[in-house]
Design an enzyme around this catalytic site. Structure first.
Site, short mmCIF file in Angstrom:
data_model
loop_
_atom_site.label_atom_id
_atom_site.label_comp_id
_atom_site.label_asym_id
_atom_site.label_seq_id
_atom_site.Cartn_x
_atom_site.Cartn_y
_atom_site.Cartn_z
N ARG A 14 -22.01 -10.02 15.14
CA ARG A 14 -21.26 -9.18 16.08
C ARG A 14 -21.92 -7.82 16.33
O ARG A 14 -21.54 -7.09 17.24
CB ARG A 14 -19.82 -8.99 15.59
N GLY A 135 -8.36 -10.72 6.77
CA GLY A 135 -7.56 -11.73 6.08
C GLY A 135 -6.18 -11.15 5.74
O GLY A 135 -6.05 -9.98 5.41
C1 UD1 Z 1 -13.92 -10.71 4.93
C2 UD1 Z 1 -12.78 -11.37 4.17
C3 UD1 Z 1 -11.47 -10.93 4.80
C4 UD1 Z 1 -11.36 -9.42 4.73
C5 UD1 Z 1 -12.59 -8.74 5.34
C6 UD1 Z 1 -12.57 -7.26 4.99
C7 UD1 Z 1 -13.51 -13.52 3.28
C8 UD1 Z 1 -13.47 -14.99 3.45
N1 UD1 Z 1 -12.91 -12.79 4.24
O1 UD1 Z 1 -13.90 -11.17 6.27
O2 UD1 Z 1 -10.37 -11.53 4.12
O3 UD1 Z 1 -10.19 -9.00 5.39
O4 UD1 Z 1 -13.81 -9.30 4.84
O5 UD1 Z 1 -13.62 -6.58 5.58
O6 UD1 Z 1 -14.04 -13.07 2.30
N2 UD1 Z 1 -21.49 -12.43 3.26
C9 UD1 Z 1 -22.50 -12.99 2.50
N3 UD1 Z 1 -22.68 -14.33 2.56
C10 UD1 Z 1 -21.93 -15.16 3.33
C11 UD1 Z 1 -20.90 -14.56 4.09
C12 UD1 Z 1 -20.69 -13.21 4.03
O7 UD1 Z 1 -23.21 -12.29 1.78
O8 UD1 Z 1 -22.19 -16.36 3.29
C13 UD1 Z 1 -21.28 -10.98 3.20
C14 UD1 Z 1 -21.54 -10.32 4.52
O9 UD1 Z 1 -22.89 -9.88 4.58
C15 UD1 Z 1 -20.58 -9.13 4.51
C16 UD1 Z 1 -19.45 -9.60 3.62
O10 UD1 Z 1 -19.95 -10.71 2.89
O11 UD1 Z 1 -21.16 -7.98 3.95
C17 UD1 Z 1 -18.21 -10.02 4.41
O12 UD1 Z 1 -18.53 -11.04 5.31
P1 UD1 Z 1 -17.94 -11.07 6.78
O13 UD1 Z 1 -18.48 -12.28 7.46
O14 UD1 Z 1 -18.11 -9.78 7.44
O15 UD1 Z 1 -16.39 -11.33 6.44
P2 UD1 Z 1 -15.12 -10.95 7.32
O16 UD1 Z 1 -14.95 -11.96 8.39
O17 UD1 Z 1 -15.20 -9.53 7.73
CA CA Z 2 -16.72 -7.96 7.55
#
Ligand code: UD1
Ligand code: CA
Length: 452
Positions: A14, A135
């Site tokens: 995004r 979430g």
């Molecule tokens: C996530 C939470 C959500 C919360 C929000 C708060 C989950 C499933 N959801 O959603 O409940 O309200 O953050 O900001 O946890 N990342 C990895 N590997 C992956 C996926 C993500 O390292 O496979 C890291 C991303 O780089 C990022 C963080 O985890 O820094 C959060 O991932 P993102 O995809 O932004 O989650 P949200 O949809 O924001």
């Molecule tokens: Ca996030």
């Protein structure tokens, strides 16, 4: 034992950028640097960062500040934590943070560690008027947390919940290690959500609580450029307010950008439209005027910096700089100097009370005390291949429009006549003049003008 895991493997689609999301800068410092700065203010025994997308860049930036775990494919936050699980201590607590949550403060992290003492999992929540894509926290009739539901998996009723998951948790290591493999990807995004552990822990009779943060904005997640701007505004205000409290005057703090690593003594005055990036220190009574950009520099007391750029340099006390000066490459200016408009210095060291007021370039130059530079002096330090040094002794007087072809040494009390191009050393107390003699042709001026 206290551990921390920071997730930073995601691409950040995004953001619409080729840069990994957590490397986007806030006040001159990558987002992930903010997270690590605050994490480092708390006592932990081991910090692990999960990287994947743009891993090399992030590792190169943080070097040995944390240990790393690699997530080759981004299959969700639960899958990301799994990559770090072998590095955890078998007992103790682990704080889990997301790298895209740059505003979180050390007090909050410490509070979460302490709150989890008698629990297996503590989830930090926030209340948002517009909970958007966060979430949702689902509670039972007794207000006990039941589960976290991602917005894409929410029922209509669940979408109305204003309490959201901040993405900040504290786990008992033993239970995290034991149950993480039970997470499945049976959801709208086919991802392994770490948030599923809330329900898994509860089903296993473990103690889970959800407590809410004091300042909701502190836990904002950055997913797009508008979020980045909002996070910057929040951090900027926090930093500026703290310095207001410690005796710094701001004319308009909205236009003053100060890094986390910059410090001030009392009675500094900051005008708007200035940027202080990296690690700077600004001494007592100094004023920084609009259009100034300081990076990794130390400025003394009672200095005025006017619309100037100063990088990796040191300035003493009672110095006037600018308008429109550029100091860089480990330049050192002693007390009482005057550096005027359109003066550039690179790797120059100036003794006390020296004046260099107009249109001058000093590169790789060592200057003594009480030296006067006329307008338009140039050290010719580069022959296209190599850089050479210029040395100028105390009390020397360098006339206007002088070229000093380096390597060259000008002795104490030496004078160089205006317009000279000198390529030989000038001994102490001597006068050098190196320009063509002037010839006057009687009456020719008038003749020329009348012809026009
Ligand atoms: C996530 C939470 C959500 C919360 C929000 C708060 C989950 C499933 N959801 O959603 O409940 O309200 O953050 O900001 O946890 N990342 C990895 N590997 C992956 C996926 C993500 O390292 O496979 C890291 C991303 O780089 C990022 C963080 O985890 O820094 C959060 O991932 P993102 O995809 O932004 O989650 P949200 O949809 O924001
Ligand atoms: Ca996030």
């Amino acid at each position: 034992m206290r551990n921390a895991i920071v997730l930073a493997a995601g691409k950040g689609t995004r953001m619409k950028s080729s840069l990994p999301k957590v490397m986007h800068k806030i006040l001159g410092q990558p987002m992930i640097g903010h997270v690590i700065t605050h994490l480092n203010e708390v006592h932990t025994d081991k910090n692990i960062m999960v990287v994947g997308h743009g891993a090399e860049m992030i590792q190169d930036y943080l070097k040995d500040q944390v240990s790393f775990a690699l997530q080759l494919e981004q299959k969700g936050t639960g899958h990301a934590v799994l990559q770090a699980i072998d590095q955890l201590d078998p007992t103790g607590d682990t704080i889990l943070l997301y790298g895209d949550c740059p505003c979180v403060q050390s007090e909050t992290i410490e509070w979460l560690f302490e709150s989890n003492q008698d629990y297996d999992l503590t989830v930090l929540t926030a209340f948002f008027f517009d909970p958007a894509k966060y979430g949702r926290i689902v509670r039972d009739k007794k207000q006990r947390v039941k589960k976290i539901v991602e917005y894409k998996d929410c029922s209509k009723n669940e979408l109305n919940i204003k309490e959201v998951n901040t993405g900040i948790y504290c786990f008992k290591n033993e239970m995290l290690i034991k149950h993480i493999k039970e997470i499945t990807n049976n959801n709208a995004q086919n991802e392994y959500y770490i948030t599923d552990l809330v329900e898994i822990f509860i089903n296993n009779g473990l103690k889970v609580q959800a407590i809410s943060v004091k300042d909701n904005d502190e836990v904002m997640g950055v997913n797009d450029r508008l979020d980045l701007l909002n996070a910057q505004r929040w951090i900027q205000k926090k930093i500026n307010n703290a310095w207001l409290d410690k005796g710094v005057t701001f004319i308009n703090p909205l236009g003053t950008y100060i890094s986390l690593q910059t410090t001030f003594d009392e009675d500094v005055v900051l005008y708007p439209n200035i940027y202080l990036e990296g690690k700077n220190h600004i001494g007592r009574g100094t004023t920084i005027l609009p259009g100034s950009f300081l990076i990794n520099s130390k400025i003394g007391e009672d200095v005025t910096v006017d619309a100037s750029r100063i990088t990796d340099s040191v300035v003493g006390n009672k110095v006037n700089i600018g308008p429109y000066a550029h100091l860089r490459g480990h330049t050192e200016i002693s007390d009482g100097n005057r550096i005027g408009n359109f003066v550039e210095m690179k790797n120059a060291k100036l003794g006390k009370n020296t004046r260099c007021a107009h249109l001058t370039y000093l590169g790789d130059t060592e200057v003594g005390e009480d030296v006067n530079f006329g307008c338009g002096v140039v050290t010719v330090n580069y022959d296209g291949k190599h850089k050479f040094k210029t040395k100028i002794g105390d009390h020397a007087f360098i006339g206007s429009n002088v070229n000093l072809i380096a390597p060259i040494e000008v002795g104490k009390n030496a004078v160089i006549a205006a317009g000279s191009t000198v390529d030989k050393d000038v001994p102490e107390n001597d006068l050098a003049i190196a320009r063509q003699r002037q010839e006057n042709k009687p009456g020719l001026g008038l003749k020329y003008i009348q012809k026009k």
